[in-house]
Design a protein around this motif. Structure first.
Motif, short mmCIF file in Angstrom:
data_model
loop_
_atom_site.label_atom_id
_atom_site.label_comp_id
_atom_site.label_asym_id
_atom_site.label_seq_id
_atom_site.Cartn_x
_atom_site.Cartn_y
_atom_site.Cartn_z
N ILE A 110 10.54 -3.94 -2.43
CA ILE A 110 10.05 -3.80 -3.94
C ILE A 110 8.58 -2.93 -3.60
O ILE A 110 8.14 -2.22 -4.41
N ARG A 111 7.89 -3.28 -2.51
CA ARG A 111 6.71 -2.83 -2.31
C ARG A 111 6.54 -1.10 -2.16
O ARG A 111 5.70 -0.54 -2.46
N GLU A 112 7.78 -0.66 -1.76
CA GLU A 112 7.87 0.75 -1.86
C GLU A 112 7.72 1.51 -3.30
O GLU A 112 7.28 2.57 -3.33
N PHE A 113 8.01 0.90 -4.47
CA PHE A 113 7.99 1.21 -5.58
C PHE A 113 7.21 0.26 -6.88
O PHE A 113 7.23 0.50 -7.91
N ALA A 114 6.41 -0.59 -6.01
CA ALA A 114 5.53 -1.21 -7.04
C ALA A 114 4.20 -1.45 -6.49
O ALA A 114 3.85 -1.29 -5.27
N SER A 159 -0.09 -5.72 2.37
CA SER A 159 1.23 -5.16 2.69
C SER A 159 1.10 -3.72 3.04
O SER A 159 0.06 -3.19 2.95
N PHE A 160 1.87 -3.21 3.94
CA PHE A 160 2.35 -1.84 4.32
C PHE A 160 2.96 -1.06 3.43
O PHE A 160 4.04 -1.35 2.91
N GLY A 161 2.37 -0.01 2.79
CA GLY A 161 3.15 0.66 1.66
C GLY A 161 2.67 2.24 1.83
O GLY A 161 2.13 2.69 2.68
N PRO A 162 3.29 3.01 0.91
CA PRO A 162 2.97 4.47 0.96
C PRO A 162 1.46 4.70 0.94
O PRO A 162 1.32 5.85 1.63
N ASP A 163 0.59 3.90 0.45
CA ASP A 163 -0.90 4.30 0.36
C ASP A 163 -1.26 4.15 1.74
O ASP A 163 -2.49 4.66 2.19
N THR A 164 -0.89 3.15 2.81
CA THR A 164 -1.29 3.24 4.12
C THR A 164 -1.04 4.74 4.82
O THR A 164 -1.59 4.75 5.67
N LEU A 165 -0.07 5.27 4.54
CA LEU A 165 0.17 6.48 4.80
C LEU A 165 -0.65 7.71 4.25
O LEU A 165 -0.53 8.86 4.57
N GLY A 166 -1.48 7.20 3.35
CA GLY A 166 -1.96 8.09 2.70
C GLY A 166 -1.27 8.88 1.60
O GLY A 166 -1.95 9.88 0.91
N LEU A 167 -0.22 8.18 1.32
CA LEU A 167 0.58 8.87 -0.02
C LEU A 167 0.26 8.11 -1.43
O LEU A 167 -0.17 6.96 -1.41
N PRO A 168 0.53 8.86 -2.60
CA PRO A 168 0.38 8.02 -3.72
C PRO A 168 1.37 6.95 -3.78
O PRO A 168 2.47 7.28 -3.30
#
Length: 134
Positions: free
Chosen positions: A93-97, A124-133
């Motif tokens: 869910i975190r990947e898309f929310a 949580s670890f999510g796209p923003d952790t990797l510097g992605l929107p």
């Protein structure tokens, strides 16, 4: 879009679940950024680790339908206990929310409790952790 529409979609999916081993049917429905609703159900397998959770099915349906963001999700299960997403599904869910995305937990009688994703999966670890929107 109302919670009742998510609940109806999750109920329809739950009725189609393939749960011959646990006999525990779960349905889920997500509303994407356009307002479209996508549903999924749990699909068990005799080789237990390769089954699919209802939330994963709903997210896959959303992506296949062109959705990219979860605006809200509802998970429907039976029994007395709350049927919240498992750890792996919380990460899916975190990947898309976002942390403020509503996660509604329902039983046969309707919505039992509502959370935010941030409550269920803090820090949580999510796209923003990797510097992605995201």
């Amino acid at each position: 879009m109302t919670i009742e529409m998510l609940l109806a979609a999750a109920r329809t999916a739950q009725a189609r679940a393939h749960a011959p081993y646990s006999r525990f049917r779960v349905g889920a429905a997500v509303r994407d950024e356009t307002g479209a609703v996508h549903a999924g159900c749990n699909v068990e397998n005799a080789a237990y680790p390769v089954g699919t959770c209802a939330e994963a099915g709903a997210i896959a349906a959303m992506v296949a339908g062109g959705g990219r963001r979860i605006a809200a999700i509802l998970v429907l299960g039976e029994g007395e206990a709350l049927v919240t997403p498992c750890g792996a599904c919380r990460q899916r869910i975190r990947e898309f929310a976002s942390p403020d995305t509503p996660v509604h937990v329902a039983g046969p009688e309707g919505v039992r409790r509502s959370f935010t994703l941030g409550t269920l999966l803090p820090d949580s670890f999510g796209p923003d952790t990797l510097g992605l929107p995201g």
